[in-house]
Structure formats: C-alpha cells, structure tokens
Design a protein around this motif. Structure first.
Motif, PDB file in Angstrom:
ATOM      1  N   MET A  74      16.781  -4.894 -21.248  1.00  0.00           N
ATOM      2  CA  MET A  74      16.579  -3.712 -22.084  1.00  0.00           C
ATOM      3  C   MET A  74      16.113  -4.107 -23.480  1.00  0.00           C
ATOM      4  N   ASP A  77      12.545  -5.087 -23.443  1.00  0.00           N
ATOM      5  CA  ASP A  77      11.680  -3.911 -23.325  1.00  0.00           C
ATOM      6  C   ASP A  77      11.564  -3.177 -24.654  1.00  0.00           C
ATOM      7  N   LYS A 163      13.198   6.859 -26.211  1.00  0.00           N
ATOM      8  CA  LYS A 163      13.285   7.863 -25.157  1.00  0.00           C
ATOM      9  C   LYS A 163      11.923   8.098 -24.511  1.00  0.00           C
ATOM     10  N   TYR A 165       9.424   5.951 -24.322  1.00  0.00           N
ATOM     11  CA  TYR A 165       9.064   4.765 -23.540  1.00  0.00           C
ATOM     12  C   TYR A 165       9.736   4.812 -22.166  1.00  0.00           C
ATOM     13  N   TYR A 166      11.016   5.141 -22.151  1.00  0.00           N
ATOM     14  CA  TYR A 166      11.739   5.122 -20.886  1.00  0.00           C
ATOM     15  C   TYR A 166      11.523   6.384 -20.062  1.00  0.00           C
ATOM     16  N   THR A 167      11.170   7.488 -20.713  1.00  0.00           N
ATOM     17  CA  THR A 167      10.921   8.692 -19.924  1.00  0.00           C
ATOM     18  C   THR A 167       9.630   8.560 -19.138  1.00  0.00           C
ATOM     19  N   HIS A 169       8.701   5.629 -17.902  1.00  0.00           N
ATOM     20  CA  HIS A 169       9.177   4.817 -16.779  1.00  0.00           C
ATOM     21  C   HIS A 169       9.879   5.697 -15.748  1.00  0.00           C
ATOM     22  N   SER A 202      18.539   9.107 -25.208  1.00  0.00           N
ATOM     23  CA  SER A 202      18.305   8.263 -24.051  1.00  0.00           C
ATOM     24  C   SER A 202      19.508   7.359 -23.814  1.00  0.00           C
ATOM     25  N   VAL A 204      19.357   4.300 -23.175  1.00  0.00           N
ATOM     26  CA  VAL A 204      19.096   3.047 -23.886  1.00  0.00           C
ATOM     27  C   VAL A 204      19.521   3.153 -25.334  1.00  0.00           C
ATOM     28  N   TYR A 405      17.874   0.347 -14.426  1.00  0.00           N
ATOM     29  CA  TYR A 405      16.915  -0.683 -14.015  1.00  0.00           C
ATOM     30  C   TYR A 405      16.902  -0.881 -12.508  1.00  0.00           C
ATOM     31  N   ILE A 408      14.494   1.707 -11.453  1.00  0.00           N
ATOM     32  CA  ILE A 408      13.121   1.350 -11.827  1.00  0.00           C
ATOM     33  C   ILE A 408      12.555   0.321 -10.846  1.00  0.00           C
TER      34      ILE A 408
END
Length: 719
Positions: A74, A77, A163, A165-167, A169, A202, A204, A405, A408
């Motif tokens: 994480m 990333d 948020k 970046y990961y949304t 993903h 998020s 993260v 993850y 993912i």
C-alpha cells in the motif's frame, strides 16, 4: 468530528417546499456537482455509546504480522500517486506538532503555578514573566487551533487523491470480473468487505491516518507524562491528586458523545452530466444483472476509461453528497468568535493566577495545584484512551488492506487464451463457424446438467435457429459460445480452433450477443445504445441509426428528453423534513411511502417504458455493435430477441436482421416456430438439455419428428 445523517421525514409544516423560492430557500453550490437548497429548522444533538473489550483487542493484535506485506505494498502504491507524498509529509509534520501541543500547554500551566508559589512565599511577582507565560499559553492554544484547521485543508486533497487512485482500481476489479467469479456468493461478501459502499474515506487513507495517529498519540502521551510528572512531583500530594483525578475518566471510559444529527427542511440534487455518468457506470459494474453484457460485449475497457475520464474531469468533486456537505460545513476558517472562544477558555486559569497574586494569603497553593491537576489529567486520560482505541483499530484496518489487495489480485475463473483472433480481419465478413463436440455443462451449485453431450456444427454464414422450451439449454449454448462459462466436458471450436486457446478480448470483439435476460444500464438512452460499440460512442448519427434498426427511434423521440432520457437515474436526490404538500421536486415525483419504511427519502427516478420498448433499446445496442462495426463482427447471437415484441414488430425485426446481416453467421434461440425457422439454414431442436433433431425446416418436416408435430399444431391454430 460530528457525523451527519439524513432522514427522509415529513415535516408538520403545511404547504410545500419549492427549491425555486428564492425568498424562503437558500441555494448553495457546494461543488461542481451538488446543489443544496436549505430552509433551516432546529438542530439537535444525540448521545451514542461504544463498548471496549480488551480481550478482543488483544486477539486483533496477533494478526498484525501477516498483514504487514500488504501494508508495505500500500505504501509503495501511495508513492506513485501524484503530489501525495508532499501532502502526506505536511500532514505528518502537523500531527507531530499537535502531539507536542498538550505538553507545551502543560508546561506553561506549570510555570503559572510557580508564579503563584513565588507570590505566596515572597509576596512579589515578576510581571514581565507573568505576561510572557500568559501570552505563550494563549499563543500555543491558538497555534493548536490553526494547525487543526490546516489539517482539514491538507486531509481533503490527500484523502481525495488516495481515494481516486484506489477507486479506479476497485472499478477495474469489478469491471473485469467474469460471470462465474462475480456470481460466487463468497466473492460478493469479500467485495463488500474490501470495498464497503458509502464510505466517506478510503480504507487506505483510514489506515495511513490510524498509523500516524498511533505514533503521534504515543509521542503526546510520553511528552505529557514527562511534563506532568515534573510538575506534580514538586507539589505536595500532587501524585495523589493526579490519581484521584484520573480515576473518574477511567471509570467513565466507554461512553462518548456524538452530536451532529439535526432536523431541517432541505433538498439537494445534481445536474452534472459527468457525475451522473460516473455514478451510472459504477452502478453498472456493481450489478450482477449487467455482468453478461459487460463481459460478452467486451465493454469493460471502455467503461473503465470513461469512468477515469469522469474522475479526472471532476477531480476532488467526484464525491457523494454527504462528503461534499461535510466539507461545506468544516472547511471554512474559524470565525473571530471561535478564536475568541478558544482564547477565553484559557482565561479562568490566568484569572485565578492573578487573583492568587493579588491575595496570596487567601488562596492556598494546593487549590491551584488541584485545578491544574484536574484539567491536565483529564487531557492526559483522553489521549491515553484515544491511543488504546487507535491501536485496537490498527489490526482491523490492516486486515481491510489485506482483503482489498486480495480482491485486486483475484484472477478470473475463465482463463484467457494466447492466440490472436482472427488472423485475417476481413474473414469475419464471411462469418464464423461454430462446432460443439460432446459438450456437457452444469451451472455452479447446480446438480443437474444444463447441456448433456451436445454436438453440432454451424458453418460460416449460416442462419441457425435453436428451438426448445424454456429451460431446455438454448441460452446456455449462446453463453458457452461467448465464453461466459466453460464446459465441464467436451470441446468448442471457433473456425476450427479450440475456443479456449483464443484471446478472450478478440473473441468477444468478433461477436455481438443479445441475451434473453437483457438489461438496461443506469445511463441515458443514448449511452445505453452506444455501449454496443464503445469505440463510436460519441457518434450520434450511428446511435440514431441503430435505434431506427432496433425499432426504438419513434418512441425515443416522443420522450421529453429524447435520447438524453435516463432509464434509471443513477444519482438520487437527497432531502428531508419536506412539508406534506410537496409531491414533486427537481422534476421528479416524491414517494413518501418508501420514506417511513426505508428511513430515507428519494425521488422516483426510473423512466416508465414498456417491456417491448426496453427490449427495443437492448436490440438497438446490439445493432450498434453488429451492424455499425461490420469489419469487426462475424457472429451474431440473439437469445429470444422477440420475447416482448408483438407479432408485427417481431416480423419487422426478423426481416431487418436477415437482410442486414450480409454473409455473417447468425444464431437465434427461440421457443416460437414461424417465418424465421422457415428461412433458417439449420435448426437445432433441443429438449431436456439434449439436441434431439437437427436440419433445415423442410428436412425436419419430412422427418416427421417432434419439430414437425409442434409445427403442425401451431399451423392448425391459424386455420
């Protein structure tokens, strides 16, 4: 920070709420996306309680080690996110400064206590020292206020970038999942745990913030404890007073106060087309009803690209209403009254010091010590309990990172092939050959076969009709051709190549499929049709031509918003406390009946179209793909395409399909006998998961089997 809730409740006030009434309603543009219309009522706080279990927290700590690799991933990333490290560095520095603030303020309080002691013993006071200490005490308090405000400014872009970046993903994970993987109930539960819906922050960011807070809380505790000990150790009975002061918050630990729920008349909506499309795309990939069309139509790459475009356009404003509303309330710099109130909070102790200086004999030093001990120990205990809570949450947040993850990295259950298809793109104009060799298949968690030892071959350019009653296996054949599933036994060949060896994206790009259980996406009609050929989604001429071929253009043009009509508006309106007379808002009807049962009020956002009209839109999407991309599609699959059409519309549809298909291979599944079967090159009659007859219409009639019997029964009905 207080939490805010929305409740769809009806006010006792008569009349109605009109967002366009400028005299009574305040309009606020919160961001690019949301618009708020307010008519304030009474604000009310409420109490809430939480429990604490040391045993449960101890068990959570034991799971930290196995999650550390995911946390490290994480962090790597996060390092790839633009400008994230800058904001994170600023946030960390601020938190470190804030962690020292209580100790600094405690030190100043200790200095004030020394001034009192000196005044009592020597009947004198150093006024300059008193002024410096008092000024420093106020300045440190104001500095804490400013730093807290700067924290809110820094947190928003930091959380937003993480948020976003990961949304993306998350969207990619949902969009790329094949049907067997997505339909697994275990995967569904894991998805909900890894990507919880409606989350303000998020996972993260919560993990990063929790880790930082644990470290800074430890620093705050050590610094406070050091200063507090040095202050109390010099005071008579200081440690005893500290213990007595600490006992009360210790006994009260486990209770908390949550203010934030309030009642008012208000409404909020959005008219931002990018946000509505973003929400529709998110809703589409999250609904299992759309999974087959997304997979078979090879839509996921386009949908993810379009989703990212909307995210990029909206930036920090790509948030739900409640996130935007919280920012509206808390982003403003503290007012003068807030600053004054923060300063005045320190004045009682300073005033007490001045009184002790003026009348040193009348006020014992012990009373001053007790006041200091009470306030500082209260702050220390709150920090300590906060530290315990945050350390308990670390295991939960780390576990959430691991689950995220794992999802993912989750592979699809339908493995991709390695051979590009086709070798010659122009060959698709002549159609695609399909062959089944002893294919058997059972759906997941089903004990009975949907197909059993099925074999047949459809040569290039043929029109094939698969006939059979509902549940006989017709739709399953089409799903296997589109590789939504793989057979348990046997092989499927496409142009004499094993279908499993072909690249999935290439294979699905060469097909156009309309399923019996077709869906409409929570997007506009234009976007619903354009998804048939995402590469030409902006070509309105092609969209209208596809709608004409699908028989949908006439009724679409009669709609108020035409092709911009939303079949199911993906973004809800928010409102609460509406007067009884309010039945329509933002052009949509209010359904008060759902409010009391569901605890939330929203408008009736779906467009009322008949089943036949909805099927024509789905057909138009297929035409958009199959007929506009002539060089890319060689196989047309239609699963009960006329189920909701009247006989006239069905006849017109079949004629358009036959005339416009050219030399491409076309496969229909149907339970109806008629003009389509009469013109078919091949008919596969399937019963109870097995193909029992195969041939042309004339061949099957001459054979005198089950096909001929049912054909004659239907013919007699029209004599």
């Amino acid at each position: 920070m207080p939490r805010f809730y929305h409740r769809g409740q009806v006010s006792n006030r008569k009349g109605k709420f009109d967002p366009n009434d400028e005299e009574r309603v305040k309009h606020t543009k919160i961001s690019k996306v949301w618009e708020l219309y307010e008519d304030y009522e009474v604000k009310k706080p409420r109490l809430s309680f939480f429990s604490f279990s040391p045993r449960q927290r101890l068990e959570r700590y034991l799971g930290l080690y196995e999650n550390l690799p995911f946390v490290w991933r994480m962090l790597k990333d996060i390092g790839r996110i633009r400008a994230c490290w800058f904001y994170l560095g600023v946030y960390l520095i601020i938190q470190l400064a804030l962690s020292l603030a209580p100790a600094i303020q405690l030190w100043y309080s200790g200095q004030l206590l020394k001034i009192v002691e000196t005044a009592v013993e020597k009947r004198t006071v150093d006024k300059q020292l008193l002024f410096r200490i008092a000024s420093g005490r106020i300045a440190s308090s104001l500095a804490e206020l400013v730093l807290n405000h700067v924290t809110t400014i820094v947190v928003r872009p930091l959380n937003s970038q993480i948020k976003q970046y990961y949304t993306v993903h998350m969207f990619g994970v949902l969009a790329r999942m094949d049907v067997p993987t997505y339909d697994d109930p275990l995967i569904q539960r894991q998805l909900e745990q890894a990507f919880p819906s409606g989350s303000r922050n998020s996972i993260v960011w919560r993990t990063v913030a929790t880790c930082i807070h644990v470290v800074t809380s430890a620093i705050r505790l050590l610094s406070q404890l050091s200063v507090l000990y040095s202050v109390l150790n010099k005071q008579k009975d200081g440690l005893l007073f500290a213990f007595l002061s600490f006992s009360q918050p210790l006994l009260a630990w486990g209770s908390g106060y949550n203010a934030g729920i309030f009642t008012r008349v208000w409404a909020a909506t959005t008219r931002n087309v990018d946000y509505i499309e973003l929400s529709g795309l998110r809703k589409s990939v999250g609904d299992s009803a759309h999974r087959k069309e997304i997979v078979a139509g090879n839509m996921w790459e386009y949908m993810q690209a379009e989703y990212k475009r909307c995210i990029d356009v909206l930036g920090e404003d790509a948030v739900e209403f409640w996130d935007a509303f919280r920012y509206l309330r808390f982003h403003r710099f503290p007012t003068f009254l807030t600053i004054l109130r923060q300063s005045m909070k320190e004045m009682p102790q300073i005033a007490f010091t001045l009184r002790a200086v003026q009348y040193p004999a009348s006020i014992p030093v012990s009373l001053t010590s007790l006041t200091l001990i009470t306030t500082t120990v209260s702050s220390f205990s709150n920090t300590l309990f906060s530290f315990f809570n945050e350390t308990g949450f670390i295991t939960e947040t780390f576990d959430a990172i691991r689950k995220m993850y794992e999802m993912i990295d989750l592979p699809n259950r339908i493995p991709d092939g390695i051979i590009p298809y086709p070798e010659n793109q122009q060959a698709l104009q002549m159609g695609i050959s399909i062959e089944f060799r002893n294919v058997s298949f059972k759906y997941p968690e089903s004990k009975s076969y949907a197909l059993k030892s099925v074999s047949f071959k459809i040569v290039k350019g043929q029109l094939c009709v698969i006939l059979g009653e509902n549940g006989s296996g017709k739709s399953t054949i089409l799903k296997l051709i589109g590789r939504l599933y793989d057979p348990e036994e046997g092989q499927i060949f496409v142009d004499d190549q094993d279908i499993k060896t072909l690249k999935l994206a290439d294979l699905r790009r060469a097909m156009a499929i309309l399923f019996q259980d077709y869906t409409h996406f929570p997007l506009s009609i234009k976007e619903n049709i354009a998804l048939g050929d995402p590469g030409h989604s902006g070509d309105m001429e092609r969209v209208t031509q596809a709608a004409t071929l699908g028989g949908a253009s006439k009724f679409i043009e009669r709609l108020d918003d035409g092709y911009d009509t939303y079949l199911d508006r993906p973004v809800r309106d928010y409102y609460s406390g509406l007067p009884e007379g309010t039945t329509n808002i933002f052009g949509r009807a209010v359904d008060f009946g759902r409010v009391r049962g569901a605890g939330g009020m929203k408008t009736n956002e779906a467009t009322s179209l008949s089943g036949g009209q909805m099927q024509r839109i789905a057909l138009s999407r297929t035409f958009m793909r199959s007929l506009m991309s002539e060089s890319n599609v060689g196989l047309l699959l239609f699963d009960e395409p006329s189920a909701s059409l009247d006989p006239t519309a069905e006849h017109d549809l079949f004629e358009r399909l036959r005339l416009l298909r050219g030399q491409k291979t076309m496969i229909f599944s149907s339970h109806r006998f008629g003009n389509l079967t009469r013109n078919a090159d091949m008919i596969l009659y399937i019963h109870d998961s097995v193909i029992v007859e195969e041939g042309s219409h004339n061949q099957l009639i001459k054979a005198g089997g089950e096909y001929a019997r049912i054909w004659n029964l239907q013919a007699q009905a029209f004599l």
